[in-house]
Scaffold this motif. Structure first.
Motif, mmCIF file in Angstrom:
data_model
loop_
_atom_site.group_PDB
_atom_site.id
_atom_site.type_symbol
_atom_site.label_atom_id
_atom_site.label_comp_id
_atom_site.label_asym_id
_atom_site.label_seq_id
_atom_site.Cartn_x
_atom_site.Cartn_y
_atom_site.Cartn_z
ATOM 1 N N LEU A 87 36.581 52.290 36.131
ATOM 2 C CA LEU A 87 36.137 51.433 37.227
ATOM 3 C C LEU A 87 35.200 50.348 36.729
ATOM 4 N N LEU A 88 34.307 50.694 35.807
ATOM 5 C CA LEU A 88 33.384 49.712 35.249
ATOM 6 C C LEU A 88 34.149 48.615 34.504
ATOM 7 N N ALA A 89 35.120 49.002 33.691
ATOM 8 C CA ALA A 89 35.926 48.017 32.957
ATOM 9 C C ALA A 89 36.711 47.129 33.920
ATOM 10 N N GLN A 90 37.260 47.720 34.967
ATOM 11 C CA GLN A 90 38.004 46.948 35.961
ATOM 12 C C GLN A 90 37.077 45.977 36.701
ATOM 13 N N ALA A 91 35.884 46.423 37.026
ATOM 14 C CA ALA A 91 34.923 45.562 37.722
ATOM 15 C C ALA A 91 34.521 44.377 36.834
ATOM 16 N N ARG A 92 34.305 44.638 35.538
ATOM 17 C CA ARG A 92 33.958 43.541 34.616
ATOM 18 C C ARG A 92 35.099 42.526 34.537
ATOM 19 N N ALA A 93 36.328 43.023 34.425
ATOM 20 C CA ALA A 93 37.488 42.124 34.341
ATOM 21 C C ALA A 93 37.640 41.324 35.632
ATOM 22 N N ALA A 94 37.466 41.968 36.781
ATOM 23 C CA ALA A 94 37.582 41.270 38.064
ATOM 24 C C ALA A 94 36.511 40.194 38.183
ATOM 25 N N ARG A 95 35.294 40.516 37.790
ATOM 26 C CA ARG A 95 34.215 39.533 37.848
ATOM 27 C C ARG A 95 34.539 38.334 36.956
ATOM 28 N N PHE A 96 35.070 38.594 35.776
ATOM 29 C CA PHE A 96 35.440 37.519 34.863
ATOM 30 C C PHE A 96 36.562 36.670 35.458
ATOM 31 N N LEU A 97 37.617 37.325 35.965
ATOM 32 C CA LEU A 97 38.764 36.594 36.510
ATOM 33 C C LEU A 97 38.405 35.784 37.754
ATOM 34 N N LEU A 98 37.446 36.279 38.530
ATOM 35 C CA LEU A 98 37.079 35.588 39.767
ATOM 36 C C LEU A 98 35.923 34.619 39.613
ATOM 37 N N GLY A 99 35.194 34.717 38.501
ATOM 38 C CA GLY A 99 34.025 33.870 38.348
ATOM 39 C C GLY A 99 34.072 32.978 37.127
ATOM 40 N N ALA A 100 34.142 33.571 35.957
ATOM 41 C CA ALA A 100 34.035 32.811 34.718
ATOM 42 C C ALA A 100 35.360 32.235 34.253
ATOM 43 N N PHE A 101 36.438 32.856 34.635
ATOM 44 C CA PHE A 101 37.764 32.467 34.182
ATOM 45 C C PHE A 101 38.218 31.216 34.927
ATOM 46 N N PRO A 102 38.696 30.200 34.232
ATOM 47 C CA PRO A 102 39.120 28.970 34.920
ATOM 48 C C PRO A 102 40.498 29.141 35.555
ATOM 49 N N CYS A 103 40.562 29.905 36.625
ATOM 50 C CA CYS A 103 41.844 30.208 37.237
ATOM 51 C C CYS A 103 41.762 30.034 38.738
ATOM 52 N N LYS A 104 42.703 29.282 39.270
ATOM 53 C CA LYS A 104 42.879 29.213 40.717
ATOM 54 C C LYS A 104 43.879 30.308 41.066
ATOM 55 N N TRP A 105 43.626 30.989 42.149
ATOM 56 C CA TRP A 105 44.553 32.032 42.577
ATOM 57 C C TRP A 105 45.345 31.552 43.773
ATOM 58 N N GLY A 106 46.629 31.842 43.741
ATOM 59 C CA GLY A 106 47.493 31.561 44.881
ATOM 60 C C GLY A 106 47.524 32.799 45.763
ATOM 61 N N THR A 107 48.702 33.233 46.085
ATOM 62 C CA THR A 107 48.884 34.414 46.919
ATOM 63 C C THR A 107 48.892 35.661 46.049
ATOM 64 N N ILE A 108 48.191 36.688 46.476
ATOM 65 C CA ILE A 108 48.185 37.978 45.791
ATOM 66 C C ILE A 108 48.896 38.958 46.719
ATOM 67 N N VAL A 109 49.962 39.593 46.218
ATOM 68 C CA VAL A 109 50.743 40.510 47.038
ATOM 69 C C VAL A 109 50.775 41.877 46.377
ATOM 70 N N VAL A 110 50.441 42.893 47.151
ATOM 71 C CA VAL A 110 50.527 44.276 46.693
ATOM 72 C C VAL A 110 51.674 44.915 47.468
ATOM 73 N N VAL A 111 52.665 45.404 46.727
ATOM 74 C CA VAL A 111 53.862 45.979 47.345
ATOM 75 C C VAL A 111 53.816 47.501 47.234
ATOM 76 N N ASP A 112 54.094 48.141 48.346
ATOM 77 C CA ASP A 112 54.193 49.608 48.428
ATOM 78 C C ASP A 112 52.927 50.335 47.998
ATOM 79 N N ALA A 113 51.793 49.829 48.441
ATOM 80 C CA ALA A 113 50.517 50.509 48.164
ATOM 81 C C ALA A 113 50.469 51.790 48.989
ATOM 82 N N PRO A 114 49.906 52.850 48.428
ATOM 83 C CA PRO A 114 49.734 54.076 49.218
ATOM 84 C C PRO A 114 48.851 53.801 50.437
#
Length: 157
Positions: A87-114
């Motif tokens: 969870l800690l590693a995932q949180a660090r990656a999410a923070r990087f992808l959403l903050g420091a990473f120069p990435c615009k996000w389009g649509t995020i789709v999760v299919v067949d989530a429990p």
């Protein structure tokens, strides 16, 4: 070697749609975690997204969309991913992808989530930027296949 965890599909032919990063078989994550640490897997994932952002003008202008197919998600993998170190590693990656990473996000789709993901998502969404959280959609088969094809101009699942 083997099949990649994330497949980057180019933007739909003849459209200005963004590239789509697709996780088609989440079981590949379980296999990768048998050989590599979560940090190694996440670094590889982020590097692939970075290459896409640097190489794709539509991704730079309009964002990168993502589809995660959780049809093959096992309880064993869920339990493993809920380990505090994971969870800690995932949180660090999410923070990087959403903050420091120069990435615009389009649509995020999760299919067949429990079904249990609903409560987890509501809790997690409160910690995410509102714009990103609003871009997340949950879909279920069989309707998801047709809806995704209409959204992205090509077969995704």
């Amino acid at each position: 070697g083997g099949r990649p965890l994330v497949d980057i599909m180019a933007e739909g032919a003849g459209t200005s749609q963004t590239p789509v990063a697709v996780v088609r078989d989440v079981r590949i994550l379980g296999a990768l975690l048998q050989q590599f640490s979560i940090d190694q897997v996440l670094r590889s994932h982020v590097a692939k997204l970075q290459r896409t952002m640097l190489e794709s003008l539509p991704a730079q202008l309009h964002g990168l969309s993502m589809v995660q197919d959780l049809r093959e998600l096992s309880l064993k993998l869920v339990a493993r991913m809920m380990d505090p170190r994971m969870l800690l590693a995932q949180a660090r990656a999410a923070r990087f992808l959403l903050g420091a990473f120069p990435c615009k996000w389009g649509t995020i789709v999760v299919v067949d989530a429990p079904a249990s993901f609903g409560g987890l998502w509501r809790a997690a969404a409160s910690f995410l930027p509102a714009e990103f959280a609003a871009s997340v959609q949950f879909m279920y088969r069989p309707e998801a296949e047709e809806r995704l094809e209409r959204m992205f101009g090509q077969r995704v699942l």
